[in-house]
Design a protein around this motif. Structure first.
Motif, PDB file in Angstrom:
ATOM      1  N   LEU A 240       0.865  -1.183   0.000  1.00  0.00           N
ATOM      2  CA  LEU A 240       0.000   0.000   0.000  1.00  0.00           C
ATOM      3  C   LEU A 240       0.900   1.230   0.000  1.00  0.00           C
ATOM      4  CD1 LEU A 240      -2.510  -1.097   2.805  1.00  0.00           C
ATOM      5  CD2 LEU A 240      -2.631  -1.546   0.338  1.00  0.00           C
ATOM      6  N   ASP A 241       0.748   2.026  -1.029  1.00  0.00           N
ATOM      7  CA  ASP A 241       1.629   3.186  -1.196  1.00  0.00           C
ATOM      8  C   ASP A 241       0.764   4.444  -1.092  1.00  0.00           C
ATOM      9  OD1 ASP A 241       3.617   4.941  -1.856  1.00  0.00           O
ATOM     10  OD2 ASP A 241       3.819   4.272  -3.940  1.00  0.00           O
ATOM     11  N   ASP A 242       0.664   4.978   0.133  1.00  0.00           N
ATOM     12  CA  ASP A 242      -0.237   6.113   0.391  1.00  0.00           C
ATOM     13  C   ASP A 242       0.414   7.424  -0.016  1.00  0.00           C
ATOM     14  OD1 ASP A 242      -1.339   8.378   1.681  1.00  0.00           O
ATOM     15  OD2 ASP A 242      -0.575   7.729   3.625  1.00  0.00           O
TER      16      ASP A 242
ATOM     17  N   VAL B 137       2.163  -8.087   3.493  1.00  0.00           N
ATOM     18  CA  VAL B 137       1.619  -6.746   3.276  1.00  0.00           C
ATOM     19  C   VAL B 137       2.667  -5.719   3.680  1.00  0.00           C
ATOM     20  CG1 VAL B 137      -0.235  -5.115   3.840  1.00  0.00           C
ATOM     21  CG2 VAL B 137      -0.676  -7.579   3.910  1.00  0.00           C
TER      22      VAL B 137
ATOM     23  N   SER C 161       3.182  -1.408   3.918  1.00  0.00           N
ATOM     24  CA  SER C 161       2.415  -0.171   3.837  1.00  0.00           C
ATOM     25  C   SER C 161       3.343   1.010   4.073  1.00  0.00           C
ATOM     26  CB  SER C 161       1.302  -0.184   4.892  1.00  0.00           C
ATOM     27  OG  SER C 161       0.686   1.088   4.926  1.00  0.00           O
TER      28      SER C 161
ATOM     29  N   ALA D  82       2.969   4.868   4.636  1.00  0.00           N
ATOM     30  CA  ALA D  82       2.011   5.950   4.840  1.00  0.00           C
ATOM     31  C   ALA D  82       2.771   7.259   4.965  1.00  0.00           C
ATOM     32  CB  ALA D  82       1.178   5.682   6.087  1.00  0.00           C
TER      33      ALA D  82
ATOM     34  N   GLN E 156      -5.475   2.435   8.781  1.00  0.00           N
ATOM     35  CA  GLN E 156      -5.439   1.172   8.043  1.00  0.00           C
ATOM     36  C   GLN E 156      -5.612   0.018   9.012  1.00  0.00           C
ATOM     37  OE1 GLN E 156      -1.672   1.316   5.969  1.00  0.00           O
ATOM     38  NE2 GLN E 156      -2.546   2.502   4.279  1.00  0.00           N
TER      39      GLN E 156
ATOM     40  N   VAL F   6      -5.260  -3.924   9.004  1.00  0.00           N
ATOM     41  CA  VAL F   6      -4.715  -5.007   8.174  1.00  0.00           C
ATOM     42  C   VAL F   6      -4.789  -6.306   8.961  1.00  0.00           C
ATOM     43  CG1 VAL F   6      -2.710  -5.839   6.879  1.00  0.00           C
ATOM     44  CG2 VAL F   6      -3.151  -3.376   7.040  1.00  0.00           C
TER      45      VAL F   6
ATOM     46  N   ALA G 246       4.714  -2.000   8.146  1.00  0.00           N
ATOM     47  CA  ALA G 246       4.165  -0.690   7.835  1.00  0.00           C
ATOM     48  C   ALA G 246       5.083   0.403   8.349  1.00  0.00           C
ATOM     49  CB  ALA G 246       2.786  -0.542   8.467  1.00  0.00           C
TER      50      ALA G 246
END
Ligand SMILES: Nc1ncnc2c1ncn2[C@@H]1O[C@H](COP(=O)(O)OP(=O)(O)OP(=O)(O)O)[C@@H](O)[C@H]1O
Ligand SMILES: [Mg+2]
Lengths: 263, 407
Positions: B200-202, B226, B228, B230, B238, B240, B255
């Motif tokens: 996940l590339d915020d 996963v 992430s 942020a 988030q 997860v 993350a």
């Protein structure tokens, strides 16, 4: 052979910042001129590393009295990074591991900071390669995290690698020889010798004469309980190697137990 | 639009009509209608609920926002037989969608998820990887809400990885400077011995508030990782979760959050060890400048049948300024005695003073030293992904953000 003063320590008294009642350096005067090599010796816990860290600007220590001059300028209140950019270099006795930061990234940022300009990637790589080769270090070393999982000897080589890249005008080598095997010691010492310039000063902190056989000191000082109690030439280091500190301590009328509790 | 007419968009009648108008198959029209009913029945979460303890969502009721769709771009090579594309198309063409969609993240569990299930649009994406198929490189799904102003988006991603398949999916979310509310749902089915990596590339804009759920169900010997990153957004929460059902399955959640100004990050993780000999790894890290804030609430649950479970959960927070704040709340729920390992670690504090002095003694000023330290601190999240471009880019983005951050 004496050049202009690089480092002048005057009446320096230092305590631990977090515990101001702990006085460690208790009145040190020391002058290192361009072209000179000084050796600082002394028993464990006498304050050698504290003096070195204070000269480099460590916030862990507080200067209670005295001044530190670098190339004639009072730098007592300078931040450590300002001192480094001006050409001071400390080779740490216990280099700090920095997981996640690679040697190559640190070297690149440090070199840019020192030069105050972008260093083109090609030039940087070429310089790093030749310094690595000079210290007989594998190139894969540069991709490792700074001091993270390094052996004792690798840590010391990594310090000199940084010195080689940053080309300081004042180098303080805090027990750079400890942890090195005989061959590594020769390699590192030869590396330092190659980096030596007539306009540069070197302060070597050591317990052993051996490194001084390679990097010949012009002066040798003995620190005991935060004071320089004796200065001499290379002969003094040789004498300490033979007899230890006891004769000096006896002459001064200090016993080891007294030394530990002396105010 | 007035509040009343906005809320009308979420009624069962309006949702069903819109679904029919879109050309959804009957089963999907009915699912959306169900979701609308759930939406009507569910309250907004309050801070009395533990996963919501650190984040105040007052004023963020989806009913207060018109529903819009983000645009979606998909990059990367899709092998023959696999499907990567619109979820609406997939719903009509790919049989597994009917059974799987909404079965992991159900509309009844949260008002945000209900809104998502009812209203997802062109920002719905399906990734279906058939048996034994391995994607050669990563697939990047860019969810772009830059045209959205003061509205809500409901991106939805369904990943179905069949037996022994393998894929890496990067989900990049972007928006402009205008306020945006996002409620996202990502369901991942990791079939037997499959390997799924999700990053996940915020990159949300500064006024975006995002609530995203990721839930993966792992079959025997599967591996679900996963990552992430942020960095954007005003509020990013988030959740997860990895449901380790199959024996020998493995999950990893890594993350990182880099905050500045008044950014607020909230991570919730669940590692649910259900099957025997399952392994989970969690590492949530933040570096916080300005008055930014990070909260972490993580549960490692080891169920009755999860003999030989191996779990490791770490939360580390670097405070780069005096105003920054981090809360860490790792929880263990262990129902079987026969486990291999169950560790958790949490730390909140300033940067290591010795490391800082070491770098400063090499000429780096405080900011320069922190830039390197934080890039290094964050590397672990992307290092594992085998995506060097993203790792390099991350370090550049960290440096750029810290160049102006309030320290
Ligand atoms: N940050 C600190 N906090 C508390 N005490 C300190 C600190 N730094 C140094 N000291 C104390 O000051 C004294 C001198 O320490 P220092 O490291 O300077 O000695 P040294 O001469 O370098 O010794 P060695 O030969 O063992 O390296 C020791 O007693 C040490 O415990
Ligand atoms: Mg020492």
């Amino acid at each position: 052979m004496t050049g202009s003063p690089i480092l002048e320590v005057r009446g320096l008294k230092v305590s631990v910042a977090a515990q101001p009642e702990t006085h460690i350096v208790r009145g040190v005067d020391l002058q290192v001129n361009a072209g000179e090599v000084h050796a600082l010796m002394g028993p464990n816990g006498s304050g050698k590393s504290t003096l070195a860290s204070t000269i480099a600007g460590s916030p862990a220590y507080k200067v209670d009295e005295g001044t530190i001059l670098y190339k004639g300028e009072d730098i007592t209140k300078w931040r450590p990074d300002e001192r480094a950019r001006a050409g001071m270099f400390l080779s740490f006795q216990y280099p700090t591991p920095i997981p996640g930061v690679t040697m190559v990234n640190l070297l690149r940022s440090a070199l840019q900071a020192r030069r105050g300009a972008e260093v083109p990637a090609r030039e940087f790589i070429a310089e790093m390669r030749s310094t690595l080769a000079q210290l007989k270090m594998d190139e894969s070393f540069a991709r490792r995290y700074v001091n993270d999982g390094f052996s004792g000897g690798e840590k010391k080589r990594a310090e000199i690698l940084q010195m080689g890249m940053l080309k300081p005008d004042l180098a303080i080598l805090d027990e750079t020889d400890s942890g090195l095997d005989v061959d590594a010691l020769r390699t590192v010492a030869e590396g330092v010798n190659e980096l030596k310039r007539p306009d540069m000063g070197i302060l070597i902190i050591t317990h052993y004469e051996r490194i001084l056989d390679y990097i010949k000191p012009d002066f040798v000082h003995v620190l005991v309980s935060g004071r320089i109690v004796r200065s001499g030439d290379f002969e003094l280091a040789k004498q300490i190697e033979r007899t230890g500190y006891d004769p000096i301590l006896q002459e001064l009328g200090i016993t080891r137990t007294e030394e530990a509790v002396a105010p | 639009m007035t509040q009343a007419t906005l809320a009308e968009q979420y009624t069962e009648a309006a949702v069903s009509a819109a679904s029919v108008h879109r050309g959804d198959p009957d089963w999907l029209v009915e699912r959306r209608a169900e979701a609308a009913r759930a939406f009507a029945a569910l309250p907004m979460p309050t801070q009395a609920l533990r996963p919501w303890r650190y984040t105040d969502v007052a004023g963020l009721d989806p009913a207060g926002f018109a529903a819009a769709a983000a645009s979606v771009r998909i990059d990367g090579a899709v092998p023959a037989g696999a499907f990567v594309g619109s979820l609406a198309d997939g719903a009509a063409k790919v049989p597994v969608v009917r059974e799987r969609l909404g079965s992991l993240l159900t509309a009844t569990e949260s008002r945000f998820l209900a809104a998502n299930a009812a209203k997802w649009g062109a920002d719905g994406v399906l990734v279906h990887i058939p048996r034994g198929v391995a994607f050669a490189g990563p697939i990047t799904i860019t969810v772009d809400a830059s045209a959205v102003v003061n509205e809500a988006v409901y991106p939805r991603l369904l990943i179905v990885a069949e037996e022994r398949s393998e894929a890496t999916i990067v989900v990049r979310t972007t928006s402009g400077d205008a306020p945006v509310m996002a409620a996202g749902a990502i369901e991942v089915f990791a079939g037997q011995a499959s390997q799924v990596r999700l990053l996940l590339d915020d990159r949300w804009g500064a006024q975006t508030r995002d609530f995203t759920w990721v839930r993966g169900r792992l079959e025997r010997d599967s591996n679900f990782q996963v990552g992430s990153i942020a960095m954007g957004g005003l509020l990013v929460k988030q959740t997860v979760e990895a449901l380790l059902e199959g024996e020998g399955s493995t999950s990893g959640i890594r993350a990182v959050a880099l905050g500045d100004a008044n950014q607020h990050f909230d991570f919730v993780t669940l590692q649910d060890h259900i099957g025997p000999r399952t392994t989970s790894f969690v590492e949530v890290k933040s570096a916080l400048a300005g008055a930014s804030r990070q909260a972490y609430y993580g549960i490692t649950r080891i169920g009755l049948d999860a003999v030989g479970a191996d779990a490791d959960q770490t939360n580390r927070n670097l405070l780069l300024s005096n105003e920054a704040k981090a809360d860490s709340d790792p929880v263990l729920e262990i129902l079987t005695a026969n486990i291999a390992r169950c560790g958790h670690h949490a730390a909140v504090g300033p940067v290591d003073a010795e490391a800082l002095f070491y770098m400063q003694s090499r000429g780096l000023d405080m900011r320069g030293a922190l830039q390197l330290l934080v890039s290094g601190f964050f590397y672990s999240v992307v290092g594992e992904f085998g995506l060097p471009e993203i790792a390099d880019e991350l370090s550049g983005r960290v440096q750029a953000k810290l160049a102006t951050a309030t320290l």
